[in-house]
Each structure stands twice: as C-alpha cells, then as structure tokens.
Design a protein around this motif. Structure first.
Motif, short mmCIF file in Angstrom:
data_model
loop_
_atom_site.label_atom_id
_atom_site.label_comp_id
_atom_site.label_asym_id
_atom_site.label_seq_id
_atom_site.Cartn_x
_atom_site.Cartn_y
_atom_site.Cartn_z
N TYR A 1 0.83 -1.20 0.00
CA TYR A 1 0.00 0.00 0.00
C TYR A 1 0.87 1.26 0.00
CZ TYR A 1 -3.84 -3.08 1.46
OH TYR A 1 -4.76 -4.07 1.53
N LEU A 2 1.91 1.21 0.85
CA LEU A 2 2.81 2.37 0.92
C LEU A 2 3.45 2.62 -0.44
CD1 LEU A 2 4.70 1.56 4.24
CD2 LEU A 2 3.07 3.41 3.90
N ASN A 3 3.95 1.52 -1.02
CA ASN A 3 4.65 1.67 -2.30
C ASN A 3 3.72 2.17 -3.40
OD1 ASN A 3 6.92 0.72 -1.05
ND2 ASN A 3 6.54 -1.41 -1.64
N GLN A 4 2.54 1.57 -3.42
CA GLN A 4 1.61 1.95 -4.48
C GLN A 4 1.16 3.40 -4.34
OE1 GLN A 4 -0.59 -0.54 -6.40
NE2 GLN A 4 -2.18 0.85 -7.06
N MET A 5 0.92 3.81 -3.06
CA MET A 5 0.49 5.20 -2.84
C MET A 5 1.57 6.15 -3.35
SD MET A 5 0.71 8.09 -0.92
CE MET A 5 1.80 7.61 0.41
N LEU A 6 2.84 5.86 -3.03
CA LEU A 6 3.92 6.74 -3.46
C LEU A 6 4.10 6.69 -4.98
CD1 LEU A 6 6.62 6.38 -0.69
CD2 LEU A 6 5.14 8.30 -1.17
N ALA A 7 3.90 5.51 -5.56
CA ALA A 7 4.07 5.40 -7.01
C ALA A 7 3.05 6.29 -7.72
CB ALA A 7 3.92 3.95 -7.47
N SER A 8 1.79 6.26 -7.22
CA SER A 8 0.79 7.10 -7.90
C SER A 8 1.06 8.57 -7.62
CB SER A 8 -0.63 6.70 -7.50
OG SER A 8 -0.75 6.77 -6.11
#
Lengths: 938, 470
Positions: free
Chosen positions: B433-440
C-alpha cells in the motif's frame, strides 16, 4: 576600445557565442562558436566597399531600426574590430533547388535596386543562357520559393527573362563585366593556357556550358556539332514562338567570343582518333560527349512507316532552321502528351493546319506537359484527346485518314513502360491526314565505337561513374545523352558545369577545381514569413503573372507568345522576395573588395579555450515600453524611447542630428517621462539607477540644441553620485521644468500629446500637452540571462540579474569560484559604476591568477565508500557536476561516488539525496545534524 | 501551557539570514523555534525529517532560498521535489500534513520570515502535540479490515499456450548457453511438490528444467546484481560476466531502474522477455487471499495492462490481446482510498497495528530488487537513524515504523510494484500500500513511472521549465 582591440594580450572574439563551459577554477574549458562573418577579419580594412555595393538593405539595430543598413555591415562606426560582417542565414532555397546553383535571390535584389546590368552579369556567373531559362525552364526555384508558403512564389523566371531581355535590348551599350562576374569562381577571363585540349561533341547547353567553363580555366576547347547551327535542342528543339532564335544566337556568340571554337556540320564518329592522332600523340586530352537526345521515337504499329508520319524533332528542326512549311488545310494528329507534343501542336497550328488533335495515353491530369501550356494550346485551338492508346494508322488510297485508338485506364509507368488497361468497346478513329510522333526522344548512339568500349546503359544513356567519366578514360558524358532522354535545359547546364569540373580534375589532377562547398539552406516557416512581411522587408503584393499577346495575333505566325515584364512590374515583383538568406549572395561585394577578404563559403568555427578565470559582462536589455500601454509607445507617433532620441540627436544618426517629429517639423515642447518600466510593481520593482541622470542629460540636449520647452515628469530625482546633484541644479537653472508625478496616461489630443499624471505636488500641474514624449526606459536582464547563468553554473537573483556571492563582501564574485561579474549583468548601473565594478572584477581575477593557488571552503561533500552502492543519484543531484562514479581500488573495483573537491561548493544536496547516507558534508554531517536536532528538542 | 517543539531547518544564505533580518528589525517571532542551520535546504534529507518527528518534534519547518535564487544554483529544486512526496508519505502514515512545511524566505525578507514562523506556530498550537512518537501501549490496536476482493474471473488459458512459451524459453536459453553468450540463465523451474521456484541453469542440457506458467511470480531481477558481480563487488564500470534472465513485463521495468542506477551494464545482460497473462495468487501470498490460490490473479496483476516487457533481447510468445482491460479493479487501490478517507489518528492506529507485527526479519528487504545498499541505513549500529532506546537491534515500534516508512520513501520513483516484499512478509504487513500510494503520487506530481525509461528518479533533478515553479 581601440586600445583593447590592439592589445597584444587581448584576443577579442567578437561575433561569437559560448557553447559550453566545463572544468573548475583555474582549469575552465570554454568552447566558443565563432560565427561565420563571411569576411576575413584579418584582411578586412573596414573600407566599406562591400556595403556600398550590397543591394540588400536591412533595419539597422544600432539606430534602433530608425535607419537601414546593408547586409554587409559594420555594427557601428566605432566598432572594434572594425571589420565588416555579412549577415547571412544560409543559402536561399531557390539557389538550393536550381541545378545550376543560380543565385536567384542575388539577381532579384539587384533588380530591386534597378541595377539590371549587374543582375545580368550575376545571372551569367552560373548560367550562360539566361534568355533560355527565362522562358522555358521548369523553374524549380519557384517551387522551392518560401513565398509560396504565404501566397504564390516570386515570378523568378519572369524576372530572369526581364533581365535577359533588358540586356539584349541594351546589348550595344552593355558594359562588359565578365571579369567581375567570375570573381569568386575558379574561372578567369583569358587565363594562362594549360596546354591541354578538350573536344566537346555537341554544341547544346551541356556542351557549351562545359566548353565555356573549360576555356575559362585555360584549356583549349573545340566543340563539334553535326547541325549547321550551334545551340542544340535550345536552338532546334524549341519553336520560335516560345524562344526567339536571335537571343540564343547572341548568347552563343558571347561564348564564342570567350574563345570556344565551334566546328559545325561535323559528325564525329571516331572518338578514339580524337584522343590520339595515330602517331601516339594526343590530339585532344579529353573528350566530352554531349550530343543530346535528338531521335524522336515512334511506335511499331501498322502504317507507322507511311511517309505522312512525321517525327516531332524533325518538324521542329525544320521550322527552327527557317524552312517554310505549308500545312494549310491539313488535319494533324499529334501523338504524345509532353512538352514536345505541345510544341509540335502549336507549331503545326502556326504552319496553317486546319485541325490539330493531340492524343496521348495519360489522362488529362497526369499529362507530362505543363498544365498551363496545355491550357494555352487549347486556347489556340488544339483539341486535346487524352487517355487513349494508338492501335494503327489507317491508310486509304495511300493517304492517312486517321488513327485508330482505344481508351485506356492508366496506372502509371513501371520501368518506363506504361501500365494500362484497355477499356473494351471504346475503339474509335481520330480523323486526320498527317501524324506527328511526339512520344519521347532518345539519344543517337550510332557514333559510338563499334567495339562497345563506351558502354551503354540500355535503354537509358551512356554508362558513367561519379566523375561523369565513361568506360574510356578521358571520355566524359553530360546532358541528355547521359540521361538517355530529354530533360530540362537547367539540368543540362548543371551537368555541363559538373563535367567541366570533372574534366579539369582529370587534366590537372589535384590542382583541378573541387566540387563546390555548400552552406546550409535556410528554411522559413510560416511564422518567419509573417514576421518578415510585418517588418516590411517584402511587399504584400500578389504575384505578377506573365502576360501573352492575344490569340488571334499569334496563332498564324511565330511571334513570341509571352510578353516580358515591364520595368514597373519587374520592380514590383522583385520586392516580393522574402530574402530568405538575408545576404542575397549576388557576390557584388566579392568584386568590390580590394583585399580579397570575402568568403561566402565560410563556416562557423569552434574555438576551445583553456582559461583560469572568467568575467561575465553581458550587459542589460532596454525595457520595451510596448508592454506598458499607458505610455502609448508603438501606438502614438512621436512617443520615442531615450535611446531612439540619442540616435536622432547624434550627428551620425539617421537624421544627421536633427530631432524631428514624424511630420518632419521640429518639436516645440518635449516631455521626458521617468521610471518607465522601473519602480513599478507591474513591471520591475527595482530602480534602474541610470535613468534620472541620462534624462537630465537629454533635457539639457533638448534645451540647448532643439530649442524646445522641456518638461521632466519624475517620481523621485535620484542624483546620487559625485557631481550629480550639481548637474541636476544646472539643468534646473537652464529653465527645464520639473514636475513631480506618476504617469497615468499618454494620449493624442488635437495633434498634441497629452500627458497626465497622479501625485502632483501642490500648485503644480497634473497634465501637459507636448509635441514629443521621450520615455526614460529602465533596465532589464538580457533575454537569455537564464541560459547564460546555467551555462556558467551561476545563480540569478529574483529580478533575473546574475547573483553576486555576497552583496557587500563579495560583490563581483559568484557562487562559482573563478567566475566574476562586471557591469549591468549583475544589476542596473551607470557607466562609472560599471567601470568600477569591471576594475574590481579584473583585480579579483588577476589576484587569483597571480597567486597561482586557490583556497577552498573546507565544508565539502565526502563519500563514505563502505556504504556507497554506486547508484549515481548524487551524480544527478549535484548542481555543480562535482561528483563522478569511479571504480574503487579498495572495494574490489566496486563503483563508488567520488567528489571533486575543486568543484564542490558544499551545498549538501547530494547528502540529502543519498538513500543510504553514504554521502556526507564536512561540518554538516548526519551525526552532527541529528545530534543538533536532538539537542534542540530537549 | 502547551509549548510545541518546532525544529526549523534554515538555509544559511537566505532563510537563516532572513531570520537575522527579522531579529535586527525587532520583529516578533514565536519562541517555540529551534533553528538548525544547514548550508542549503537541499542538505535536509527526508530521513532527517522523519528522525526529527521520531524524536518528538511537533512540527518541522524547512526554509530555503526562493526558486531561482538558490545560492547553490539549484539545490532548492531538489528540496522542492522531495518534500511533497515525503509529506504525503507521512500523511498516509497518520501525521497531520500541516506539521511539515516547506517555504522560501530570502535574506532580505525578515518580515516574511516572521510571518511564516508565526503562522506555522499557530497552526501547530491549534493541532496540539503530535502523537507520532509512541510506545506500544500508547496506541489503540485496531483490527484492520481487509479490502473487498475483486469478483473478477480471469480467463482460463489453454495449457498449450504456456507449453509453447516454455518451449520458446528453453530453446532461447539453450542457444545462449551453448553458444557461451551467457554463463548462466536465471529462470523458473518446478520443484518436487510442483511449486514454481527460481532456478539457475548453467548447462545447455539442463534447460529442460525451465518452465513458464501462471505461477512465475518471483521477480528474478533480484538475483542479477549478485550474479553479475560474483565477488560481491559492483563492476558496472569494468564489465563482468554475462547472464540471461527471464522477465515478465513488470520485471523488465526493474531492469531499467537497475540500469539507471549503474548496478550492471546492459551488455552484461541478456533478457528473455515473456509476454504475460498475469500471475495467479500464490501460497502464502497475503493470508486472506489464500482461498483464491491458483484461481484468482494477484492484486498487482489486476491493475496491470502491460503485456510485453519494455526491454528485452528475445521476446517469447505472442502478446495476448483478448484480455479485457482490468485497470482499476484491484482491491489495493480501493483500500488506499479508504485509508485516505480516514482521519490522521485512525490512519496512524491502522498503520501502528500493522507495523507492530513486524519482527524486523528484513525478508521484505531481501526480496526487493531495489534494496541494494551494502549495509542498510536502518541496520547500522550507529543509532543515527533508528534509536537504540530498546538496545541494539531493538524492535521498538517507532523503529519498525521508521524502517518501513524510510524504505517506502527510498523506493518512491523506483518501486515497480512487483509486491515481492509483501508476498515474502511472514506476518502479512500490507507494505505494497505504501509503495503503491507513493508510485501514484510520483505519477501525478512528476509524471514519473518507475522503470518506464532510464531516467533518474525526480528527486534528484531540477524542476521542469527554465524558471521552475514557485
């Protein structure tokens, strides 16, 4: 300036641009692009002959476009170095498109200046037959003409014809400027003989052009031709109603006058014997075959050998040789759809034919002949019958009665064979009693050696290599015979020039002339064209077409159909030229320059400098008051900037020192408005410092020399320097009126300019009516200041000027060691201040050079190599490119970051970016910062 | 009275001088400030800011020169690009975003300094003390709802499709090995229990071991750096052995990131690209999905529309074109939206509950192809970035959070979303979740997609446009 220019330790690289800067203090590498001046600085004496003869006028930026200068120019009379420069963007597209390299923009510029003789000789530099190409060319120059992107191309062919006709009419008084016209070429008039002989077979455009070039190079040339007249296809293939023969004869006579020997009625059939006389001695050292394509083709259909099948070239030749042919009452069918077929059709019409039908394979839109000429032929009475193939010639009672045709669907050519589908049931007969074949021409190869030593590229021409040499060494080929079919005269002339160069190289080896070098072509897009038209460089007139004599006056005789442009038309048409290259390359300057300093093929050169320190003194830009509509600049007449006024009152300025209004009168009252663009939140917040003082100077000038009432509308009088206040007082005592105020608006009222302002002092007016308004415009950073700052790795302050390292303690230094600032690039300042700062910058640079060593800030980045993974993020993050990746010697060659301590300025951006905190900053390392932070939180 | 602790990082050239100017002008500034002078706002690392919050700061103010006026040309450009991402990460983890502020003050703007300082102090006063620094009993353990599972039924592909691709892959591997173009092929094989696992093939004859199916979940790029640099040294500047690797489209972006970071050179690598139909849920991938094992596609594949690798030398298989566009149906995106909708306090409780389970085994780090650092920042014994309050290697909750957030920040703009970290986590922390949030976030802010090209992450480049943003 002059002493700077002459100093032996100062290299002045004017007209140059810095492309890149690398390295660090003491070791800067600066790459400078020296733009091509097209005039050799070391040879030019600044005499100005080139500018005198230059036909191209451009706005003079030194006079703020109030006057014109030439494309060959010196920026100002005081410029250092004093050498001239030619403003040239590249070669014009018209020149690029022409196979003969004709400088069309050049002769158009000369026509515009009414210098028709110069124009004629400018044309003849590359082109020995101007009258031909002024009439029968397919004018690729016009196809390439930039003006075509706006409305219609310039009528370049019409202009060329105008010049050639003018020259022919004035042939008796035409000055012989042959020697001038070949300046800048490798040619000479009456050159020393090289002792070499060249034989040219065929006196057509290719052969004669080549012969002329070779004679001008010092070779002896003999031209052989089987026909009784010289000129080849130009003379016998183009009917007189398109190209009068006397013009051709006159132009060929000029070639003969230059020393070309022509032997007519001579059929050459032994090329070997031309090269050797049988005793092992050379007869001719080289041979050029330029025999053209003089055989008309016909189809092997039934009855095509009947005596009333005439060949196109046969007919044209007979007509051109002056034979009287009477075809009255004949019904003629011309087979073919090209330009030759059109010539034949219109010729037989003039010979009295009662009906002329022109039949061809291609549909109407794809006929190879010029579309406009098909229209003209139809107008004259030729019936065009396109889209059919010919099956047989029908003969009845030994007389032709017609041609049996079938309509076809045409799918283009494949390997010069047509792809067609006959449409069944469309068979029909075109009636007629004479058939003229005009379906193409091919060369006659019967004179070539029978043993095949000159090989033929069947069916298209003679085999030749890149140097245009055939399979026998020393035998060259050019023109239609090389291509194997009829092309345009320009192509033949182009090949003539090329073959002459090849032959010269063959004869003289390395001393022979080289292929011309071409600088890049200028391409104007629609936006450029609009701005050119806006500046008034070219008129917005429509193209002036060529007019013709009425049909009824021409169809029964061989009077030339098309009329030449009148002088007025030619002048109007020549001013439509957009001058793509700016310099027109007419090469007049080349002839005028006594020092041989001009080289139109010059290219930009790159100079790499190694320097220890750099001083930036790139100056400022004047505020453009068009942005501030309240002053009315650009909209109201007689609202001018201070710089413009300076030029007006200067004795070497555009008006010779007279200050005049637009209507030519002297102003009786002048208002000088302060703080234009400065001290205003809308434009620039800062004070430009110099304006108050120069306004006072202008006020005195107006008062003393113009004898007008002067009003200064000021916000605050900032006379801060030594003797400045005294100057102000002197100005006031002279009677100049000073009114306090902030300008609200300038507008026109009853022929006067009404200036209104706010914040007037008690008992002072808040408006005034004057004849002239002078705007004391402020300073702005140069437009490319951002680019320059980036290039040299320095910063800018919020107002856009270059940022000094410290306003008080390091006012000439920048954040980059070894780079110093001087003058108005750092902030607005007047001349005394600029000189002071320049001295300081020079002293700072000198002290660094004198020391030979530098001391660095100890706070620089360092790498903890054990933690570095070599990802290179710090390399990207560093604003000074001070970090590189190297293979570590200690860590088995692992790639790690390394900081160049000379370049590092200690910002720590790398330390902020390093994900593994392997990058640290001495005195601001992570341990210290975290400890400080923890301590601060306690 | 509540006295907030505010740390202000001031750039020495503009803001620190600006603060001086404010003082000289006798302007009032709040007394809760503790200024830390740095040479440039670019020096302020996100780790330092996180550490400052860890240490109990109520607010952090970073002040630098105005954009375009940086004393160091463009150091502040990098700060301007880092801070918004850091702020959204901290916000996502439950910190009020107002507690971190970046602004610009020039040396002459004493008045501006005083205004910003007062504003910021008032804001922090209104927010009250930060709850960031916690002990285990200070937060409310919440049962974290699992997101709804997508009811999407993936198409069933004929086994021959995968057999064909397996054949192509084997053939390519065999040729590369027998022609000695590469020393080793990294691919997938089936173990005795029928599970797909990574394998290293060194002999051409062994290529028959290789398989391709919908269980090839591992991101094989994780082995590349070790394999290409057998001495444990990174030889990107000197070249080294050659290896062939089998990649899915997502894995191929990993290779782009690694290439951009000079982990190895492109010449060392031979990429066997596989067209991809998605990977099925694997055993032990998030416990709650176990029931879907072998039938449903993994969450990351649900949102993915890449069918062909971005970089490859040989492409095996035809890109399947009959797959419906599945974008936006995964539950991951939905859960992030849910989290974003919560209040910061709720969100912090959720994340602390998750992080509390962490046993600091570092499996996530080992599984990550981007975690390449010689010694991880958060495992060093200098107690600089994670405190030693709980003793060496202590597993304090703050430290666990710092590790996870720090790792997430380091992956911003680099993580390609293979979710190997989450799959390998023994306690099922939803790290992705952390990674995906930052990626977007990186995509919206900087139009940057990790591995889409060889461009470096946006944090290290200057703002676009000559003048930059303000």
């Amino acid at each position: 300036m002059v002493s700077v220019g002459r100093h032996k330790n100062i290299d002045l690289l004017s007209y140059s641009e810095v492309e890149s800067v690398s390295g660090f203090v003491g070791n800067y590498k600066v790459r400078v692009r020296r733009k091509a001046r097209y005039i050799d600085e070391t040879k030019c004496t600044g005499c100005g002959n080139c500018a005198d003869v230059c036909p191209v006028g451009v706005n003079n930026p030194f006079d703020l476009d109030l006057s014109e200068r030439k494309a060959a120019y010196r920026f100002s009379a005081q410029s250092v170095p004093g050498s001239y420069t030619i403003q040239k963007k590249g070669i014009a597209p018209c020149r690029d498109a022409c196979p003969t390299d004709q400088r069309a923009q050049g002769y158009i510029a000369l026509i515009k200046n009414k210098r028709y003789a110069d124009a004629y000789w400018a044309i003849r530099r590359e082109h020995p037959f101007p009258s031909v190409c002024g009439r029968v060319c397919n004018h690729r120059c016009e196809d390439a003409c930039s003006r075509g992107k706006y409305d219609e191309p310039v009528n370049i062919m019409g202009l060329k014809r105008f010049v050639s006709d003018w020259a022919y009419q004035h042939r008796d008084e035409l000055p012989n400027m042959r020697d001038k016209s070949i300046v800048g070429t490798p040619f000479a008039e009456n050159p020393p003989s090289t002792g070499k002989r060249v034989a040219v077979i065929g006196a057509g455009p290719a052969g004669l052009t080549s012969a002329l070039d070779l004679v001008r190079l010092g070779h002896r040339v003999t031209v052989f031709d089987a026909l009784p007249v010289p000129g080849g296809m130009m003379r016998v293939g183009i009917p007189p109603h398109r190209l009068p023969t006397e013009l051709i004869d006159w132009e060929i006579q000029q070639i003969i006058d230059e020393g070309v020997e022509i032997r007519l009625n001579t059929w050459v059939d032994d090329i070997r014997s031309l090269l050797e006389d049988g005793n092992g001695k050379p007869n001719f050292n080289a041979v050029l075959i330029a025999s053209g394509a003089h055989q008309a083709n016909k189809l092997p259909i039934r009855n095509s050998n009947h005596q009333d099948n005439w060949m196109s070239l046969e007919l044209l030749r007979r007509v051109n040789m002056g034979e009287k042919i009477d075809l009255s009452g004949k019904k003629v069918i011309v087979l073919g759809g090209g330009n030759v077929a059109l010539d034949c059709s219109r010729t037989v019409l003039r010979l009295g034919a009662s009906e002329v039908r022109m039949a061809c394979l291609e549909p109407r839109g794809e006929m190879p002949g010029f579309e406009w000429e098909i229209g003209v032929a139809e107008e004259e009475g030729v019936a065009v019958c396109p889209g059919r193939t010919f099956k047989e010639i029908i003969v009845k009672d030994e007389k032709i009665i017609g041609v049996r045709c079938v309509e076809v669907e045409f799918h283009g050519f494949k390997r010069s064979r047509p792809i067609i589908d006959e449409i069944p049931g469309t068979e029909h007969i075109l009636p007629g009693d004479l058939v003229i074949w005009a379906i193409g021409q091919s060369p006659d190869f019967s004179f070539l050696p029978l043993n095949g030593s000159i090989s033929i590229r069947y069916p298209v021409g003679i085999h030749s290599d890149d140097e245009m040499m055939t399979t026998i060494p020393g035998v060259f080929v050019a023109g239609d015979v090389n291509r194997g079919q009829t092309f345009f005269v320009v192509d033949a002339i182009g090949e003539g020039h090329k073959s002459a160069r090849s032959i010269d190289r063959y004869l003289r080896g390395e001393n022979g002339i080289q292929e011309p070098h071409q600088i890049p072509v200028v391409k104007l897009d629609r936006q450029d064209i609009d701005s050119v038209l806006k500046r008034g460089v070219a008129t917005r007139n429509n193209r002036i077409p060529i007019s013709s004599i009425p049909v009824n006056q021409r169809v029964h005789n061989f009077r030339e159909v098309d009329l030449t442009l009148t002088e007025e038309e030619a002048l109007a048409e020549s001013s439509r030229c957009l001058r793509c290259g700016i310099c027109s390359e007419c090469l007049e300057c080349l002839a005028a320059c006594e020092r041989g300093a001009i080289d139109h093929n010059m290219e930009d050169s790159i100079v790499d400098l190694e320097v220890g320190t750099i001083i930036l003194a790139t100056g400022f830009k004047d505020f453009d008051p068009r942005q501030a509509s309240e002053f009315g600049y650009g909209e109201l007449e007689d609202v001018i900037t201070a710089m413009e006024f300076e030029r007006l009152i200067n004795t070497s300025g555009p008006t010779g020192g007279k200050v005049l209004l637009k209507n030519g009168k002297s102003p009786r009252s002048v208002a000088i408005l302060h703080c234009v663009g400065s001290r205003d939140e809308k434009y620039h917040e800062y004070c430009s410092r110099a304006c108050c003082m120069y306004s006072l100077k202008l006020a005195q000038l107006v008062h003393d020399y113009v004898d007008a009432e002067v009003y200064e509308i000021y916000r605050d009088m900032r006379t801060f320097g030594k003797d400045y206040e005294e100057f102000f007082n002197r100005t006031r005592h002279k009677g100049v009126n000073f009114y306090h105020g902030k300008i609200k608006r300038v507008e026109r009222l009853n022929g006067k300019l009404l200036v209104r302002w706010d914040e007037s002092f008690y008992n002072q007016p808040d408006h005034i009516e004057v004849d002239m308004v002078i705007l004391a415009t402020g300073f702005e950073p140069q437009e490319d200041a951002g680019k320059v700052a980036h290039l040299f790795g320095i910063s800018r302050s919020g107002d856009g000027y270059f940022l000094e390292r410290h306003p008080k303690l390091a006012p000439v230094e920048t954040a980059s060691d070894g780079i110093y600032l001087a003058g108005a690039c750092q902030s607005p300042k007047d001349i005394p201040d600029s000189v002071v700062q320049a001295g300081a910058a020079a002293a700072a640079a000198l002290s660094l050079i004198d020391q030979g060593t530098i001391s660095l800030d100890p706070s620089i980045a360092e790498v903890i190599t054990l933690n570095c993974k070599g990802c290179g993020l710090c390399v990207e993050a560093c604003p000074y490119t001070a970090i590189e990746l190297v293979a570590s010697d200690h860590l088995k060659g692992r790639s790690v970051a390394r900081v160049n301590g000379y370049l590092c300025k200690g910002c720590g951006t790398c330390a902020g970016a390093c994900p593994n905190k392997a990058m640290s900053l001495i005195h601001y390392n992570d341990q210290q910062l975290v400890s400080e932070m923890i301590g601060a939180l306690m | 009275m509540y006295r907030p602790k505010i740390i202000a990082f001031l750039c020495t050239w503009c803001s620190y001088t600006g603060a001086d100017t404010a003082g000289i002008a006798r302007l009032k500034s709040p007394a809760h400030f503790r200024a830390v002078r740095v040479p440039c706002s670019g020096r302020v690392s996100p780790e330092l800011i996180m550490r400052t919050f860890d240490q109990g700061a109520d607010g952090v103010l970073v002040l630098g020169c105005h954009i375009g006026e940086c004393h160091y040309d463009s150091g502040n450009h990098r700060t301007a690009k880092r801070m918004p991402v850091l702020r959204s990460l901290l916000e996502f983890a439950g910190l009020e975003p107002q507690r971190l502020r970046l602004d610009w003050v020039s040396a002459s703007e004493g008045e501006r300094f005083s205004r910003i300082a007062t504003e910021f102090c008032n804001e922090i006063l209104a927010l009250g003390p930060a709850r960031w620094r916690v002990s285990e009993d200070q937060y409310r353990t919440v049962k974290v709802d699992r997101p709804p599972i997508s009811d999407y039924t993936p198409p069933v592909f004929d086994q021959t499709l995968f057999d064909k691709q397996t054949d192509g892959m084997r053939k390519a591997a065999q040729e590369l090995l027998s022609s000695q173009q590469v020393d080793c092929v990294i691919g997938y094989e089936e173990d005795q229990r029928g599970r797909t696992r990574p394998t290293f093939v060194y002999q051409p004859d062994d290529c028959s071991r290789l398989v391709w199916n919908q269980s090839c979940t591992h991101n094989l790029a994780v082995y590349l750096s070790k394999k290409l640099n057998p001495n444990g040294a990174y030889n990107s500047l000197r070249g080294g052995p050659s290896v062939a690797v089998v990649v899915k489209p997502c894995d191929s972006r990993t290779i782009n990131v690694q290439l951009a970071e000079n982990v190895y050179t492109r010449e060392q690598l031979h990429i066997i690209g596989m067209t991809c139909t998605g990977v099925k849920v694997q055993p032990r991938s998030n416990g709650y999905l176990e029931s879907l094992q072998g039938t449903q596609l993994q969450q990351r594949c649900l949102d993915c529309s890449e069918r062909t690798p971005l970089v490859y030398d040989i492409l095996v298989g035809e890109p399947p074109d009959d797959l419906p566009d599945r974008k936006g149906i995964s539950s991951k995106a939905l859960k992030i939206t849910q989290l974003n909708a919560m209040s910061p306090t709720e969100r912090m409780d959720v994340w602390l509950s998750e992080f509390d389970r962490c046993i600091r085994c570092y499996a996530c780090r080992q599984a990550c192809p981007m975690c390449e650092c010689p010694t991880c920042l958060y495992e060093r014994d200098d107690s600089l970035w994670v405190s030693a309050v709980n003793g060496w290697g202590g597993v304090g909750l703050n430290e666990k959070r710092t590790f996870h957030l720090g790792r997430a920040y380091h992956l911003a703009g680099r993580c390609i979303g293979c979710d190997e970290c989450e799959r390998s986590c023994p306690v099922g922390i939803p790290i992705s979740y952390l990674n995906q949030m930052l990626a977007s976030e990186m995509e919206t802010l900087y139009h940057h997609r990790a591995g889409a090209s060889l461009a470096p992450p946006p944090f290290v480049t200057i703002l676009s446009g000559e003048e930059g943003l303000t």
